[in-house]
Design an enzyme around this catalytic site. Sequence first.
Site, PDB file in Angstrom:
ATOM      1  CB  CYS A 178      -0.982   0.107   1.034  1.00 52.89           C
ATOM      2  SG  CYS A 178      -2.003  -1.454   1.120  1.00 52.89           S
ATOM      3  CG  HIS A 197      -1.682   5.002   4.701  1.00 53.34           C
ATOM      4  ND1 HIS A 197      -1.471   4.807   3.291  1.00 53.34           N
ATOM      5  CD2 HIS A 197      -1.924   3.615   4.974  1.00 53.34           C
ATOM      6  CE1 HIS A 197      -1.426   3.568   3.165  1.00 53.34           C
ATOM      7  NE2 HIS A 197      -1.992   2.971   3.932  1.00 53.34           N
ATOM      8  CD  GLU A 202      -1.658   8.116   8.763  1.00 54.40           C
ATOM      9  OE1 GLU A 202      -2.482   7.478   8.664  1.00 54.40           O
ATOM     10  OE2 GLU A 202      -1.146   8.887   7.790  1.00 54.40           O
ATOM     11  CE  LYS A 225      -5.250   4.944   1.668  1.00 53.60           C
ATOM     12  NZ  LYS A 225      -4.339   6.100   1.963  1.00 53.60           N
ATOM     13  CG  HIS A 249      -6.260   1.378   1.048  1.00 49.02           C
ATOM     14  ND1 HIS A 249      -5.194   1.954   0.128  1.00 49.02           N
ATOM     15  CD2 HIS A 249      -5.514   0.851   2.067  1.00 49.02           C
ATOM     16  CE1 HIS A 249      -4.005   1.688   0.683  1.00 49.02           C
ATOM     17  NE2 HIS A 249      -4.283   1.082   1.833  1.00 49.02           N
ATOM     18  CG  PHE A 286      -0.879  -6.088   4.279  1.00 43.98           C
ATOM     19  CD1 PHE A 286      -1.202  -5.081   5.500  1.00 43.98           C
ATOM     20  CD2 PHE A 286      -1.667  -6.825   3.531  1.00 43.98           C
ATOM     21  CE1 PHE A 286      -2.625  -5.540   5.776  1.00 43.98           C
ATOM     22  CE2 PHE A 286      -3.112  -6.912   4.199  1.00 43.98           C
ATOM     23  CZ  PHE A 286      -3.573  -6.265   5.094  1.00 43.98           C
TER      24      PHE A 286
END
Lengths: 383, 411
Positions: free
Chosen positions: B162, B302, B313, B334, B339, B397
């Site tokens: 990501c 993010h 975050e 997002k 996402h 990830f």
Amino acid sequence: MSKTSMSQRDVVVTGIGLVSCAGEGIAAHLEAFTAASPKAVDIERFAPYPVHPAPALVLDGQIPKKSDQRQMEAWQRLGVYAAGLALESAGVKQDTAFKAAMHLVVACGGGERDTAVDGAILTGLRDAADPGAYLNEHLQNDLRPTLFLAQLSNLLAGNIAIVHGVTGASRTFMGEEASGVDALRNAQSRIASGQIDTMLVGGSYSAERPDVLVVHEMGGYLHKGDFLPVFERAEDGEAGFILGSAAAFLMLEAAETAVARGAKTFARLLPVESDRPRREPGSVGRSLSALWDRAGAKPDAVISGATGVRAITAEEGAALAELAPGVPVTALGDLSGHSLEVTAPFGAALGAALISEGRAREIAVTTVGHRRGEGVVRLSALS
Amino acid sequence: MTGLGIVTSLGQGQADNWAALTAGKSGIHTIARFPTEGLRTRIAGTVDFLDTDPLVAPALSQRFAEEAAEEAIAQSGIGTKGDFPGALFIAVPPVEMEWPQRQAMAQASGQSGDITYSDLQRAASSRAFDAWHDLFIFATVADNIADRFGTKGSPISLSTACSSGATAIQLGVEAIRRGETKAALCIGTDGSVNPESLIRFSLLSALSTQNDPPEGASKPFSKNRDGFVMGEGAAALVLEDAESARARGAKILGYVLGCGEKGDGFHRTRSSPDGAPGIAAIRAALDDAGTAPDSIDTINAHGTSTPENDKMEALGCAAVFGDRIRTLPISSNKSMIGHTLTAAGAIEAVISLLTIAHGRIPPTINYAVPDPALSLDVVTTARDARVSRVLSNSFGFGGQNTCLVLGDEPA
């Protein structure tokens, strides 16, 4: 593209990790190089397609936790294992701080399947009244949640971080043969330019997957039946590659920092050359010649990553005969099969090992992608 | 940066996206592309106004990338049509064969009993499916983009999960800094909303299951956030050596001042509980930019809307920015576009530059129930502000953390 005019540092290979049908480690692969024929070809298991299988590995040696072994599929286990061998050979396996600062470039594919689940779903879909709902239901119920983590390309790097503690940062390059060349090119240039001092670079591939055999049968890229040397697959029905399970990692380091930490250096890695001109008759030979000149290659041995795909392999053979007349050419495919992304790192690692044994002063590794992309990787002795 | 291009579920091009983003419009909707019967999550930010045949992730990802690159190159005015004078770095979703193709091959095999991969191999050997080889290998999208736009050298297809879009930009910046190239075309693209991709994330409990109303599901930093919503799209950025951009009289839209990254070996899908790698990535980006936290005017988060990401975050930002984090505007695109996975870092970099250009920070919609554990100044309606520098975060990830500092002036 123009090369940088900045002052460039020498880049050396200080660690090597190799796994293939020839076995594991440097000695097994030097032996295979001398034999110049594959140690294992399995022509039964995936007939009519032969494959060069991975050797039996005692995984605990490099992947001590069973839970880690379970969370990976074959291609990741091979890669993590080879990365561990490279760290060991570089003498940094126990150096937690060194590894925590080290960066990774990995070249690989991904997409591991649960073939039994796929088969059952395809069988069920044939007579399903509502195929969409059937597919949804069975994917939801039958897929192992953790399989996803064996499908994501960047999870080889992720597993190397988890198992070996190599946690500087990682980038994963995808794209078959060219990605292996470009991983080396990128790592070499980052170190040479001073952007970074040390990198672990490599990749892994599992050939023992019926789904990848489907992908490469489409297009007719697979050799069938008994083993034949790569450059001798000339007749109708012989051309193509035999996939091989393999993994290769190299630790690359700026010569100055390698010397400072008293590391053993295997060989120097010179700037890597790659390109992707549009394929047409003659383009592979022309591209290889141009890259050869740019690299300034003057090898006393060539390791070829030739695929055995007929026209391009013939072009490569002819180009090498002209570029390096009389210089012995060893096809990696004859040692360990074709391993796509791993080809260039594997050739480079083997070349560095040969140089450190004094069996060559300079080696050129050629890579001609089965669909696109050519590369020349040049390694030389230290002085 | 001299050219930007963007495609999301909100529309095509900078103008449409900016209008929708600042109006707080959501691109999340009920999935129409495939049957969603029986699925726990039935919503996504798919891009439905662009199409391919066959409709598979690599083809769709290529299509989005082409549209975004076309816009970016046209804006930059660099090179000539089909002759981009620089390298290509493209973040693409990992490629796999998909179910309609497997089914077609199973059928063609003529097998009436249990189907196995041997049957698919036999169907493949009929040569009837040869065209699909290129469709389902990893380098094809980049190769086609390189052909169409005439980029130079061997293109890099990459994944850092990501954070891939941000890594594409980072690779371009590094190549320019090394002097290897004067220009780079950096792209992040993702068109992978299909049943299996969706179900994989669903099986990891990563997705929001609040299907109704779809536009309310993505709720970054909210107390009731319950997962992310998959989105699609692409962004392209033309990066140039600043001196050569000036020399050719190009309009400079902004600067990549710094890139930072840090790996995390804690877990395959979760981040270190102390947040250290995320913190290190932010600090590395600030260091690379040669700047201090104080110079950042807003954070393009993010902000996936998963319980884990948003908590980590917020923790990471608080560690770097200290008390100022309570008054430093932060927003997650997002909330509106979902996402966009592989594309997210690039899309959010483009939106960050638009934020600088317009002096306006797009909102985080659906922030109705703030998470009291996160002391953040979440922007809830478009906010006018002088924005000189943006921190754009990407986490993924496999322990991937990549941060960018983007600015209106050189460092």
